[in-house]
Enzyme design. Structure first.
Site, PDB file in Angstrom:
ATOM      1  N   ASP A  33      30.714  16.885   6.293  1.00 55.94           N
ATOM      2  CA  ASP A  33      30.211  16.822   7.674  1.00 55.94           C
ATOM      3  C   ASP A  33      29.790  15.394   7.960  1.00 55.94           C
ATOM      4  O   ASP A  33      29.421  14.665   7.051  1.00 55.94           O
ATOM      5  CB  ASP A  33      29.025  17.784   7.896  1.00 55.94           C
ATOM      6  CG  ASP A  33      29.006  18.332   9.320  1.00 55.94           C
ATOM      7  OD1 ASP A  33      29.182  17.538  10.261  1.00 55.94           O
ATOM      8  OD2 ASP A  33      28.824  19.551   9.490  1.00 55.94           O
ATOM      9  N   ASN A  44      22.059  22.828  18.389  1.00 55.86           N
ATOM     10  CA  ASN A  44      22.617  23.446  17.181  1.00 55.86           C
ATOM     11  C   ASN A  44      21.787  24.628  16.695  1.00 55.86           C
ATOM     12  O   ASN A  44      22.295  25.553  16.069  1.00 55.86           O
ATOM     13  CB  ASN A  44      22.672  22.440  16.017  1.00 55.86           C
ATOM     14  CG  ASN A  44      23.564  21.253  16.266  1.00 55.86           C
ATOM     15  OD1 ASN A  44      23.322  20.184  15.746  1.00 55.86           O
ATOM     16  ND2 ASN A  44      24.603  21.419  17.071  1.00 55.86           N
ATOM     17  N   ARG A  54      22.191  28.664  16.526  1.00 55.78           N
ATOM     18  CA  ARG A  54      23.104  29.387  15.629  1.00 55.78           C
ATOM     19  C   ARG A  54      23.262  28.764  14.241  1.00 55.78           C
ATOM     20  O   ARG A  54      23.729  29.425  13.329  1.00 55.78           O
ATOM     21  CB  ARG A  54      24.487  29.496  16.285  1.00 55.78           C
ATOM     22  CG  ARG A  54      25.145  28.155  16.498  1.00 55.78           C
ATOM     23  CD  ARG A  54      26.281  28.193  17.504  1.00 55.78           C
ATOM     24  NE  ARG A  54      26.818  26.850  17.691  1.00 55.78           N
ATOM     25  CZ  ARG A  54      26.208  25.893  18.386  1.00 55.78           C
ATOM     26  NH1 ARG A  54      25.059  26.117  18.979  1.00 55.78           N
ATOM     27  NH2 ARG A  54      26.741  24.693  18.481  1.00 55.78           N
ATOM     28  N   ASN A  90      37.783  23.571  15.051  1.00 56.56           N
ATOM     29  CA  ASN A  90      38.453  22.829  16.127  1.00 56.56           C
ATOM     30  C   ASN A  90      39.908  22.619  15.723  1.00 56.56           C
ATOM     31  O   ASN A  90      40.243  22.654  14.534  1.00 56.56           O
ATOM     32  CB  ASN A  90      37.734  21.517  16.449  1.00 56.56           C
ATOM     33  CG  ASN A  90      37.853  20.505  15.338  1.00 56.56           C
ATOM     34  OD1 ASN A  90      38.932  19.998  15.055  1.00 56.56           O
ATOM     35  ND2 ASN A  90      36.737  20.203  14.692  1.00 56.56           N
ATOM     36  N   CYS A 125      34.377  25.646  23.343  1.00 59.03           N
ATOM     37  CA  CYS A 125      33.125  26.375  23.224  1.00 59.03           C
ATOM     38  C   CYS A 125      31.966  25.693  23.934  1.00 59.03           C
ATOM     39  O   CYS A 125      31.044  26.348  24.397  1.00 59.03           O
ATOM     40  CB  CYS A 125      32.766  26.608  21.770  1.00 59.03           C
ATOM     41  SG  CYS A 125      32.437  28.330  21.452  1.00 59.03           S
ATOM     42  N   CYS A 177      30.499  19.624  38.606  1.00 62.63           N
ATOM     43  CA  CYS A 177      30.343  20.708  37.637  1.00 62.63           C
ATOM     44  C   CYS A 177      29.285  20.238  36.645  1.00 62.63           C
ATOM     45  O   CYS A 177      28.359  19.518  37.016  1.00 62.63           O
ATOM     46  CB  CYS A 177      31.668  21.045  36.967  1.00 62.63           C
ATOM     47  SG  CYS A 177      32.383  19.701  36.017  1.00 62.63           S
TER      48      CYS A 177
END
Ligand SMILES: [Zn+2]
Lengths: 398, 94
Positions: A78, A86, A89, A147, A204, A356
């Site tokens: 990572d 984050n 979850r 991804n 997501c 948006c």
């Protein structure tokens, strides 16, 4: 149904020299008293080497359960840092970890859970240049990044190296789980030869995810990984498990190895790693959102100045109603998906500013409206996020 | 033939949020045609410009991939369940 077929490239039985300490016998006693694991299975776990790519939503339950189960060597990949969004979850992290490199916080958490195992830290993005070097030292791989570029990279690398890849993916309330790259089994490209072009399938960050969903999917990935290591049960090879948390329903579809697969088929055309960012069309933001760079824009501060001046501007919000409830600029709400059939609500003689959350969907809206004959339409650059940064900090970001 | 089409979450914005749709069809091709007639915006998500089913969308009749049956000419029986299964990715692009 018990199966005796080889399902991974792991040894058939544990190394005769391996043993468990008295303390390890106690720690793993709930495994040891089950015949399906037993001493042989536990020793296989101790000697197993699993690479977890990503320590986020899927990687968290995965890492925790593999560490707790006594998988002897766990590699973590990572490069990200922990942020506030984050924590909804990614249960490896706590509030005090915000700002820390995920790899550090994750490794600390797993060592705290089980100090007897080896944790390898790779603080890097997995790339075509380093993937084979990193993967080759492990028995199997679990991709928790979810991804497209990393997914195709991990898939191809696993096929090239002959390693199983325990796969999980999530979207909102829905998950997909299977094992790719097992001997004789299908790979991800057998299922999906190509990724969707950017923008066609919502990501997501745009789509959201129920916090517990990666927990469930990651825990299933962990279960499949442990089964592969101990060589028991029916692995999810050639079976795509679909999970819908909203309906609370599991379904299973057949997955076949495609003889024409470009990477694992009979005549593969991909025999080494390629440029996956390019393959997935995500080379830079410009490539991902062509509309965002070509439509006329207005900066948040300029919009504010013009509104304060009393200019006749019609603010059009193209987000979803539930987003409007989080925060809004008082604009007229027409979700992007409804714009084509509600276009009559708009007056083409007035100047329209569409916005948006980030400026991406509204760019599409501006493009659509211009093609529908609206001349005076502008995109609010950076959306509500930029408005919050540059004009009104009391507007929450999400 | 009355069949049920299960719509995956990412495509529900284009089917008025419906999770499944019941319709009459004798083949997969007929089922998808009547689905995209009902929901016009779905079309560009299922088909590429040359009219082929997109490569990141798979269609299953019950638990079998139509690529290993007779493609979109796969005949349907009463009560069959069609699943549209697109590739999904919940993580960030970096
Ligand atoms: Zn393949």
């Amino acid at each position: 149904m018990a199966t005796n077929t080889r399902i991974s490239n792991l040894p058939e039985s544990a190394n005769a020299n391996a043993t468990l300490s008295k303390e390890e016998v106690m720690r793993y006693s709930r495994h040891l008293i089950m015949p399906e694991v037993g001493m042989d299975g536990q020793l296989k776990l101790k000697q197993a080497k699993v690479l977890c790519i990503g320590t986020g939503g899927l990687g968290a339950p995965l890492g925790l359960y593999l560490a707790a189960a006594g998988v002897g060597r766990i590699g973590l990949v990572d490069f990200d840092s922990v942020d506030l969004t984050n924590l909804q979850r990614q249960i490896l992290f706590g509030t005090s970890d915000i700002g820390r490199p995920k790899i550090e916080a994750a490794a600390d958490r797993l060592r705290y859970l089980n100090p007897d195992i080896q944790i390898d830290q790779f603080e890097t993005r997995l790339t075509s240049e380093n993937a084979l070097d990193i993967l080759k030292n492990y028995d199997m791989v679990v991709d928790g990044t979810d991804n497209f570029p990393t997914r195709y990279l991990v898939n191809d690398a696993c096929v090239i190296l002959g390693k199983s890849n325990v796969y999980g993916s999530i979207f909102r309330f829905e998950g997909q789980i299977t094992i790719f790259g097992a001997p004789g089994g299908p790979c991800y490209r057998c299922l999906y030869p190509e990724p969707p072009p950017p923008g066609l399938v919502p990501s997501c960050a745009e789509g959201g995810v129920l916090g517990v969903l990666p927990g469930i999917v990651g825990a299933i990935q962990a279960a499949e990984t442990l089964k592969l290591i101990i060589g028991k049960g029916e692995p999810l090879i050639g079976r795509l498990l679909l999970f819908d948390a909203l309906a609370m329903r599991f379904r299973e579809l057949k997955l076949r190895k495609n003889p024409e697969c470009p990477v694992c088929g009979e005549h593969p055309t991909i025999t080494k790693l390629i440029d996956y960012a390019e393959f997935c069309g995500v080379r830079g933001e410009e490539a991902a959102n062509p509309a965002q760079n070509t439509v006329p824009e207005i900066a948040p501060r300029e919009l504010k100045a013009r509104l304060d001046r009393g200019d006749d501007l019609f603010v059009l919000d193209v987000r979803e109603p539930h987003e409007y409830q989080i925060c809004n600029l008082g604009g007229h709400l027409i979700p992007l998906g409804e714009l084509s059939r509600r276009v009559h609500e708009l007056d083409s003689s007035r100047e329209i500013v569409a916005h948006c959350r980030s400026g991406k969907r509204s760019a599409e809206a501006v493009e659509f409206l211009r093609s529908a004959g609206f001349r005076k339409v502008l995109n609010l650059k950076g959306g509500i996020l930029a408005w919050s940064d540059e004009v009104d900090a009391s507007v929450p970001k999400y | 033939m009355a069949v049920k089409v299960i719509i995956p979450t990412p495509l529900r914005p284009y089917t008025s949020k419906k999770e499944s749709v019941e319709l009459q069809a004798a083949t997969v091709s007929e089922a998808l045609a009547s689905l995209t007639t009902l929901f016009g915006e779905l079309k560009k998500h299922l088909y590429s410009d040359d009219g082929k089913l997109r490569s990141f969308v798979n269609v299953y009749v019950n638990d079998e991939d139509i690529r290993y049956l007779r493609g979109d000419q796969t005949p349907l029986r009463e009560g069959d369940i069609l699943s549209i299964v697109p590739s999904i990715a919940g993580g960030t692009q970096n």
